[in-house]
Design a protein around this motif. Structure first.
Motif, PDB file in Angstrom:
ATOM      1  N   ALA A 169       0.855  -1.199   0.000  1.00 52.43           N
ATOM      2  CA  ALA A 169       0.000   0.000   0.000  1.00 52.43           C
ATOM      3  C   ALA A 169       0.881   1.237   0.000  1.00 52.43           C
ATOM      4  O   ALA A 169       0.839   2.083   0.901  1.00 52.43           O
ATOM      5  CB  ALA A 169      -0.919  -0.016   1.206  1.00 52.43           C
ATOM      6  N   VAL A 170       1.727   1.316  -1.027  1.00 56.61           N
ATOM      7  CA  VAL A 170       2.655   2.435  -1.198  1.00 56.61           C
ATOM      8  C   VAL A 170       2.519   2.906  -2.631  1.00 56.61           C
ATOM      9  O   VAL A 170       2.584   2.107  -3.577  1.00 56.61           O
ATOM     10  CB  VAL A 170       4.111   2.009  -0.919  1.00 56.61           C
ATOM     11  CG1 VAL A 170       5.072   3.159  -1.194  1.00 56.61           C
ATOM     12  CG2 VAL A 170       4.261   1.519   0.518  1.00 56.61           C
ATOM     13  N   ARG A 171       2.328   4.195  -2.798  1.00 57.63           N
ATOM     14  CA  ARG A 171       2.152   4.761  -4.127  1.00 57.63           C
ATOM     15  C   ARG A 171       3.477   5.316  -4.643  1.00 57.63           C
ATOM     16  O   ARG A 171       4.207   5.994  -3.918  1.00 57.63           O
ATOM     17  CB  ARG A 171       1.112   5.878  -4.115  1.00 57.63           C
ATOM     18  CG  ARG A 171      -0.193   5.544  -3.425  1.00 57.63           C
ATOM     19  CD  ARG A 171      -0.842   4.272  -3.937  1.00 57.63           C
ATOM     20  NE  ARG A 171      -1.131   4.303  -5.361  1.00 57.63           N
ATOM     21  CZ  ARG A 171      -1.842   3.377  -5.993  1.00 57.63           C
ATOM     22  NH1 ARG A 171      -2.329   2.346  -5.307  1.00 57.63           N
ATOM     23  NH2 ARG A 171      -2.048   3.468  -7.282  1.00 57.63           N
ATOM     24  N   LEU A 172       3.793   5.007  -5.894  1.00 58.58           N
ATOM     25  CA  LEU A 172       5.026   5.461  -6.524  1.00 58.58           C
ATOM     26  C   LEU A 172       4.746   6.608  -7.482  1.00 58.58           C
ATOM     27  O   LEU A 172       3.754   6.575  -8.226  1.00 58.58           O
ATOM     28  CB  LEU A 172       5.679   4.317  -7.301  1.00 58.58           C
ATOM     29  CG  LEU A 172       6.089   3.074  -6.504  1.00 58.58           C
ATOM     30  CD1 LEU A 172       6.571   1.990  -7.453  1.00 58.58           C
ATOM     31  CD2 LEU A 172       7.162   3.415  -5.486  1.00 58.58           C
ATOM     32  N   VAL A 173       5.628   7.597  -7.471  1.00 63.41           N
ATOM     33  CA  VAL A 173       5.579   8.703  -8.428  1.00 63.41           C
ATOM     34  C   VAL A 173       6.987   8.835  -9.008  1.00 63.41           C
ATOM     35  O   VAL A 173       7.897   9.338  -8.356  1.00 63.41           O
ATOM     36  CB  VAL A 173       5.153  10.029  -7.770  1.00 63.41           C
ATOM     37  CG1 VAL A 173       5.180  11.160  -8.802  1.00 63.41           C
ATOM     38  CG2 VAL A 173       3.772   9.898  -7.139  1.00 63.41           C
ATOM     39  N   LEU A 174       7.181   8.354 -10.234  1.00 61.80           N
ATOM     40  CA  LEU A 174       8.475   8.464 -10.903  1.00 61.80           C
ATOM     41  C   LEU A 174       8.469   9.713 -11.775  1.00 61.80           C
ATOM     42  O   LEU A 174       7.541   9.913 -12.578  1.00 61.80           O
ATOM     43  CB  LEU A 174       8.752   7.235 -11.768  1.00 61.80           C
ATOM     44  CG  LEU A 174       9.298   5.985 -11.067  1.00 61.80           C
ATOM     45  CD1 LEU A 174       8.335   5.467  -9.993  1.00 61.80           C
ATOM     46  CD2 LEU A 174       9.604   4.901 -12.081  1.00 61.80           C
ATOM     47  N   VAL A 175       9.475  10.543 -11.612  1.00 66.20           N
ATOM     48  CA  VAL A 175       9.561  11.809 -12.340  1.00 66.20           C
ATOM     49  C   VAL A 175      10.634  11.683 -13.414  1.00 66.20           C
ATOM     50  O   VAL A 175      11.805  11.434 -13.117  1.00 66.20           O
ATOM     51  CB  VAL A 175       9.886  12.984 -11.401  1.00 66.20           C
ATOM     52  CG1 VAL A 175       9.897  14.296 -12.185  1.00 66.20           C
ATOM     53  CG2 VAL A 175       8.890  13.043 -10.253  1.00 66.20           C
ATOM     54  N   GLN A 176      10.226  11.827 -14.659  1.00 67.59           N
ATOM     55  CA  GLN A 176      11.162  11.779 -15.792  1.00 67.59           C
ATOM     56  C   GLN A 176      11.249  13.176 -16.387  1.00 67.59           C
ATOM     57  O   GLN A 176      10.364  13.629 -17.092  1.00 67.59           O
ATOM     58  CB  GLN A 176      10.698  10.758 -16.832  1.00 67.59           C
ATOM     59  CG  GLN A 176      11.668  10.571 -17.998  1.00 67.59           C
ATOM     60  CD  GLN A 176      11.353   9.342 -18.813  1.00 67.59           C
ATOM     61  OE1 GLN A 176      11.441   8.216 -18.333  1.00 67.59           O
ATOM     62  NE2 GLN A 176      10.971   9.534 -20.069  1.00 67.59           N
ATOM     63  N   GLY A 177      12.361  13.869 -16.100  1.00 69.65           N
ATOM     64  CA  GLY A 177      12.501  15.259 -16.519  1.00 69.65           C
ATOM     65  C   GLY A 177      12.862  15.445 -17.970  1.00 69.65           C
ATOM     66  O   GLY A 177      12.641  16.518 -18.529  1.00 69.65           O
ATOM     67  N   ASN A 178      13.468  14.415 -18.601  1.00 68.58           N
ATOM     68  CA  ASN A 178      13.872  14.486 -20.005  1.00 68.58           C
ATOM     69  C   ASN A 178      14.756  15.703 -20.268  1.00 68.58           C
ATOM     70  O   ASN A 178      14.486  16.524 -21.140  1.00 68.58           O
ATOM     71  CB  ASN A 178      12.636  14.509 -20.915  1.00 68.58           C
ATOM     72  CG  ASN A 178      12.994  14.273 -22.371  1.00 68.58           C
ATOM     73  OD1 ASN A 178      13.936  13.546 -22.675  1.00 68.58           O
ATOM     74  ND2 ASN A 178      12.265  14.892 -23.280  1.00 68.58           N
ATOM     75  N   VAL A 179      15.829  15.814 -19.496  1.00 72.13           N
ATOM     76  CA  VAL A 179      16.760  16.931 -19.623  1.00 72.13           C
ATOM     77  C   VAL A 179      17.915  16.509 -20.517  1.00 72.13           C
ATOM     78  O   VAL A 179      18.571  15.491 -20.256  1.00 72.13           O
ATOM     79  CB  VAL A 179      17.295  17.360 -18.242  1.00 72.13           C
ATOM     80  CG1 VAL A 179      18.278  18.505 -18.383  1.00 72.13           C
ATOM     81  CG2 VAL A 179      16.133  17.746 -17.334  1.00 72.13           C
TER      82      VAL A 179
END
Length: 506
Positions: free
Chosen positions: A213-223
């Motif tokens: 019961a853990v939510r993941l938020v992966l951030v892909q900045g595309n720099v």
């Protein structure tokens, strides 16, 4: 076969090796191996001596690695004014030492008598060469032949027992069946393939434990890599990550109230020394809701009492919403030439970004998170490509691969890297969460099934629930001993141990 190539066997070997790369990610044209591997074995059978066989084996390996590693050249374009002279020689220069390992199966095939002994010994020697390539000179087990099956979870399942090297062994033997010219051999190959896929279907049909019961938020900045460290762009880049993090964390908090959230930034995503920049940490924490933690890739520095730089680390830092660091991991397996210069500075060039070698962390370990959250085993960049070397003494609840594949542009490189990460999930029975600065970001469960993906060259968020782990697989418990045992057994069986009265092998 054109006479032009028959009269130039080294060139033929080179082309066969290069064509074999079509079986690798992202193309996955696996049937091409049914032509290239038998063709290579046929060529080796014509070698007039061991020196010629070794030279032709080198040619096959050189073609395989030049075609498979062409994307390395892209990294030089980030500073082409300085490294223009390396552009035509970078990929061939790396392929040269890699090609030397292909001499091992070539000599084995030349020495062994034709037929099933040559076929069996060649396959075992091929995998022996792959294993050595992953160990010697810090190791570079990139594009192992078993990776050709990473297009789907089904054919990957035997890796839970025999690892990617075991898949390589099966692949070489199946691809080499045409040299046996036997209906029985083909029938046996079809039976092996059926058992292989049947095992995969059985394993995938087994129920998985409930997700955390853990939510993941992966951030892909595309720099883009050539703008990443531009002083004028640092704050806009940092702001992009903050805004995407806040957007994703708020969405997860609204959709799943009360559940903890892990926001994940890729390798060196922060353009600041995040673990030591109080203001940057405060801003990063302010982007998080109370139930969230940030796991961020960053460069970390250590200074001496005199204020001089003592060490640099490629790190992953965990921050809580107050901006306080609550966990730290330093990369252990550094990239030669990219993160440090080998041979103690003897070489007359400095290719490391910034001109300062990175220091290595202690090795694979668990990053313990506060609040009883499932703790990951971090793997920064190419640490994920090493079979049986991604988990230390303590087993994590999941694997986290943070990487910056912007170095390699829109090419095969990021897909090959992704395939290696997927295989580690199957081998270890652990979910794999992969956050890339520019694709491919993905989440795989403990059997290698893809849960979510954010494509190459995209900027945005990848959100999902954290999959649960399985019990340790047989490969997780035994490591490389099982595939090593099989290749030794096959080598023993392939050797002609007695001679007939005429002197021929019996």
């Amino acid at each position: 076969m054109p006479a032009f190539l028959l009269n130039r066997p080294w060139l033929l070997a080179f082309l066969l090796g290069a064509l074999s790369v079509l079986a690798m990610p992202p193309v996955h044209a696996v049937p091409v191996l049914l032509a290239t591997i038998p063709g290579f074995l046929w060529l080796l059978g014509r070698a007039p001596g061991w020196r010629r066989a070794a030279w032709w084996g080198f040619g096959f390996g050189f073609g395989f690695h030049v075609a498979g590693l062409y994307w390395i050249t892209h990294s030089l374009f980030t500073d082409v004014g300085r490294w223009w002279w390396l552009v035509p020689v970078a990929a061939p220069g790396i392929a040269l030492p890699m090609a030397a390992f292909s001499v091992i199966p070539a000599l084995a095939a030349w020495w062994l008598p034709p037929g099933w002994r040559r076929w069996l010994g060649f396959g075992a020697a091929w995998v022996a060469a792959e294993m050595l390539r992953g160990i010697l000179f810090t190791g570079f087990p990139w594009n192992l032949l078993g990776t050709v099956w990473a297009f789907h979870a089904l054919p990957l399942q035997p890796a839970s027992v025999i690892g990617v090297h075991g898949l390589s062994l099966l692949t070489v033997l199946l691809a080499g069946l045409p040299v046996l010219r036997s209906r029985a051999a083909w029938a046996g190959g079809i039976a092996v393939l059926a058992l292989w896929m049947g095992f995969g279907a059985w394993r995938l049909a087994e129920p998985l434990p409930p997700d955390h019961a853990v939510r993941l938020v992966l951030v892909q900045g595309n720099v883009a890599q050539d703008t990443k460290w531009d002083p004028a762009r640092r704050m806009p880049i940092f702001q992009r990550y903050l805004e995407l993090s806040a957007e994703g964390a708020r969405a997860q908090a609204a959709a799943h109230p009360g559940q903890p959230i892990l926001v994940i930034w890729p390798e060196t995503a922060s353009p600041f020394l995040l673990a030591q920049d109080a203001e940057a940490m405060r801003l990063a924490g302010a982007a998080l809701p109370p139930e969230a933690l940030l796991l961020a890739g960053t460069v970390r520095a250590e200074w001496g009492s005199d204020g001089r730089l003592q060490a640099l680390f490629n790190s992953l830092v965990a921050l809580d919403p107050t901006g306080r660091a609550v966990g730290l991991f330093d990369k252990a397996h550094l990239v030669p030439f990219g993160e440090y210069m080998p041979l103690g500075g003897i070489l007359p060039i400095r290719m490391v970004t910034g001109g300062v070698d990175f220091s290595a962390g202690p090795g694979p370990e668990v990053l313990h998170l506060p609040g009883g959250l499932p703790s990951p085993g971090p793997l920064i960049c190419y640490e994920v490509i090493f079979p049986a070397r991604v988990v230390g003494e303590e087993r994590p609840a999941w694997l986290l691969n943070v990487t910056n594949d912007a170095w390699f542009g829109i090419s095969a490189g990021p897909y090959q890297h992704l395939a290696a990460a997927r295989l580690r999930a199957v081998e270890e029975g652990l979910p794999m969460v992969r956050a890339a600065q520019t694709g491919v970001s993905a989440i795989f469960d403990a059997t290698g099934r893809e849960r979510a993906r954010l494509g190459l060259g995209a900027s945005g968020l990848l959100m999902a629930e954290l999959p649960a782990a399985l019990a340790p697989t047989l490969f997780a418990r035994c490591g490389l001993w099982l595939p090593l045992g099989f290749l030794v057994l096959f080598l023993v069986f392939s050797v002609p141990w007695r001679r007939s009265p005429s002197g021929e092998s019996g």
